[in-house]
Scaffold this active site. Sequence first.
Site, PDB file in Angstrom:
ATOM      1  N   ASP A  36       1.032  -1.473  -0.078  1.00 41.23           N
ATOM      2  CA  ASP A  36       0.401   0.003   0.196  1.00 41.23           C
ATOM      3  C   ASP A  36       0.941   0.645  -0.077  1.00 41.23           C
ATOM      4  O   ASP A  36       2.254   1.475   0.222  1.00 41.23           O
ATOM      5  CB  ASP A  36      -0.659   0.144   1.145  1.00 41.23           C
ATOM      6  CG  ASP A  36      -1.740   1.142   1.064  1.00 41.23           C
ATOM      7  OD1 ASP A  36      -2.284   1.517   0.230  1.00 41.23           O
ATOM      8  OD2 ASP A  36      -1.590   1.893   2.281  1.00 41.23           O
ATOM      9  N   ASP A  41      -0.090   5.137   1.095  1.00 39.12           N
ATOM     10  CA  ASP A  41       0.131   6.171   2.025  1.00 39.12           C
ATOM     11  C   ASP A  41       0.190   5.251   3.741  1.00 39.12           C
ATOM     12  O   ASP A  41      -1.015   4.599   3.808  1.00 39.12           O
ATOM     13  CB  ASP A  41      -1.122   6.692   1.717  1.00 39.12           C
ATOM     14  CG  ASP A  41      -1.711   7.385   0.702  1.00 39.12           C
ATOM     15  OD1 ASP A  41      -0.473   8.363   0.596  1.00 39.12           O
ATOM     16  OD2 ASP A  41      -2.201   7.648  -0.048  1.00 39.12           O
TER      17      ASP A  41
END
Length: 185
Positions: free
Chosen positions: A6, A8
Amino acid sequence: MLIILDRDGVINEYDGNYICSADEWIPIPGSIEAIARLCNAGHRIAIATNQSGIARGFYDTDGLDAMHDKLEHLVEAEGGCVDFIAYCPHHPDDQCRCRKPLTGLLEQIRDHFHLENLQGAIMIGDSRKDLEAGHRVGCRPVLVRTGNGLDTERHLDARPIPGAEVVIYDNLGRFTDALLSAEGW
């Protein structure tokens, strides 16, 4: 091995607010170096990221491209590379198939690498959505405590993901240390 990250809260700082420009995109200390170390050890790196800020009008695809260019240049400067970035530009109400916890982004990654499936890949995230998406396609889910990770960890204790064995590390650097030393892998 394929390692899916991922963005952020895993690679860059994230406090719950939208990151709308390359100037606002700030790497978590050690994350860029960790990605480069993984690459140099022979692992392939892909990113799967929900980016509903596009649908919400906070930034456009040019702004997102600038953020990803910054990420890729920083990783390259450390001797690594990001092989593929898949992102969902849709609003959560759009009912798309790519927004995590659904698996469309991970299917794009699978197809990009011409893989039959994602068994044996690792999905690293800071939210339940990341872990659920990875688990659904056969990835080994890894939670980092950066970004939303501490909150996610507390909620996982109360409500685990059925059938998933989630491994937890303080950050991407600590995960990289463990993987490269083969501790628990």
